[in-house]
Design an enzyme around this catalytic site. Sequence first.
Site, short mmCIF file in Angstrom:
data_model
loop_
_atom_site.label_atom_id
_atom_site.label_comp_id
_atom_site.label_asym_id
_atom_site.label_seq_id
_atom_site.Cartn_x
_atom_site.Cartn_y
_atom_site.Cartn_z
N ASP A 99 0.89 -5.22 -29.64
CA ASP A 99 0.78 -3.77 -29.76
C ASP A 99 -0.70 -3.35 -29.84
OD1 ASP A 99 1.20 -1.13 -30.36
OD2 ASP A 99 2.55 -1.51 -32.04
N GLY B 160 2.37 2.85 -22.39
CA GLY B 160 2.30 3.31 -20.99
C GLY B 160 0.89 3.62 -20.51
N ASP C 188 6.52 5.93 -29.23
CA ASP C 188 7.65 5.47 -30.06
C ASP C 188 8.86 6.40 -29.93
OD1 ASP C 188 5.80 3.65 -30.87
OD2 ASP C 188 6.21 3.90 -33.01
C1 GAL Z 1 3.86 1.06 -33.05
C2 GAL Z 1 4.92 0.52 -32.11
C3 GAL Z 1 6.21 0.45 -32.90
C4 GAL Z 1 6.02 -0.49 -34.08
C5 GAL Z 1 4.82 -0.06 -34.92
C6 GAL Z 1 4.47 -1.09 -35.98
O1 GAL Z 1 2.65 1.18 -32.35
O2 GAL Z 1 5.04 1.37 -31.00
O3 GAL Z 1 7.27 0.03 -32.06
O4 GAL Z 1 5.84 -1.77 -33.58
O5 GAL Z 1 3.68 0.14 -34.11
O6 GAL Z 1 3.38 -0.74 -36.74
#
Ligand code: GAL
Length: 639
Positions: free
Chosen positions: A392, A436, A457
């Site tokens: 991420d 994306g 999200d």
């Molecule tokens: C976001 C991600 C989520 C989750 C979260 C955890 O950036 O899109 O799905 O993983 O971080 O902190």
Amino acid sequence: MRITRFLAVPVLTVSLALNAAGEVVRLDQMDLNAAEQEYSEPHGNKSTDWKPLSIGSKHYEHGFGTHANSTLLIDLHGHATRLTANVGVDGEVPAGMGSVDFTVIGDGRTLWDSGVMRGKQTAKVVDIDLTGIHRLTLEVGDAGDGIDHDHADWAEAAIEYSGEKPQTITGAPPEQAVILTPPPAHTPRINGPAVFGVRPGHQILYRVPVTGDRPMEVSATGVPDGVIFDPVSQQLSGTINTPASFLLTFHAKNSLGEAEKKFRLVVSDTLALTPPLGWNSWNCFAGNVDDAKIRVAADAMVNSGLIEHGWTYINIDDTWEGDRDPAGNIQSNAKFPDMKALADYVHGKGLKIGLYSSPGPKTCAGYEASWKHEEQDAAQYAAWDFDYLKYDWCSYGNVVDKTLPPLEQDKRPYEVMNAALRAQKRDIVFSLCQYGMGDVWEWGASVGGNCWRTTGDIRDAWSSLSNNGFTSVGHEKFAGPGHWNDPDMLVIGNLGWGNVRPCHLTPSEQYTHISLWCLLDSPLLIGCDMSHLDDFTKGLLSNDEVLEVNQDELGRQAARIAKSGQLEIWAKDMADGSKAVGLFNRSPEPAQVTVNWSDLGLTGKHRVRDLWRQKDVGEFEGSFTGMVSRHGVLLVRVW
Ligand code: GAL
């Protein structure tokens, strides 16, 4: 039908307040919270970005500032006589950007349609006779190209009426949670994909999912040297050192019957030949996840029977990470006392296990991440026997090498981690998460991504669900075996990001969610508390004919093949030559939706099967029409 009673108005602006015959109510005086829109909140007298309303070069004091796709329902009680408004893309949108289509619908009939309007275009005038109409629908569509910059204003919108005052209609009508999926048959059925990929020399881990009454004898023929099939755990294991493809047959037999399924084991560089199916901790537990909850999720995957429908991964999302040891090796924190023991536990159940990190110094939740430790981290994940990494972007923005061209900046961290993962003697599915950026679908596969998030999200709200899912238009070109678009995890069941409560989506919206994600060949990661799996949610997750659409070995993601207002048809080619087709109704009222055979490239008569109900509907010539509930879907297969 288009404009029926559209009065020619010679001036650019109309305002009923000046010339009203009866009483007048402006839209901004009504309860606009009733509006549904796919971005931001509905505002009275303000634009999407909370600025004063403007269209072209003109400013307006009053009106409804919304964002496509948007719908406002108004009960006129049959007492209204006239609607006036000035409509267009709000002035805050740059010239030529944004593209919307305003439609006024009275009792289901289109009364006025603006055609496509863009940023900086002068307002169009609406002046419509409403006599005798009961229900007014004000719609703003995205003109078919996604919702970017689609800030739309109904400026100075007002309704003239006499008698009962028009009212917006709030809230979705209550819907019954009807379980459409028939209970699994007592006879054997071999589920899961017909193909599985493993890298040369790496451990094969594949469990054959089978439904039907136990005791059940499961066996395999055609198993190559170096591989064994264990009939008790129903697992294939072993290694094959050189690229090859083997055709196996699985057999299942109980006292009531037998089943057989052909299966290809492909030893090559490509993993995830069909989209990964599993569970992830984030949407239910967020930062409250711990070792015990992961074990409970694995237990529930088995005890609920979902494992026999092909659900495989148990993925720990953010907040497992601890400090690094003096040698720089990543450690888990106190919530996860022993990652290897946890992985063994999950594998012992016939499942696989995943975890999460970021290429930046910190994860999104502020925990230790992989910046400058990529090789060490990948080696650690492999040493712990993990099978899946979600990677991420998070704090990587703070350390990105700005001297690189922008696209290289986007790609670099994923190339680095991909190389580190590829150096391990273990298959680890690589899931990119960067929402994306840089049109990741165009290059996600080239940096080793087995899947990549295409959106921000998801939340369990219709706007979020439809925005994440239906904006996948055109992404189908980039998906295929080993590399999938990912509009984010599932938001059904009991979830809540650390504060577990029932899902806010209506039953129809949940059917839409699963149907669309299956058509899109998205990874399916259950986001709910597995230990409290209600029957409705279980029904959504255990329909083998629906899951087959997602797991089809051709790996051809659905495309949107037709759209009319908020009614959309998405279709995908299946390996057996049939088509899986979703008839979607994104509008807030039930509607008849038609798929034309010509849009599917078909002629003549074709058999249609309703996949949720697992029932043939009949043979149809030319087209198929079904009634679809608000925000709902009919998922069919056409042979
Ligand atoms: C976001 C991600 C989520 C989750 C979260 C955890 O950036 O899109 O799905 O993983 O971080 O902190």
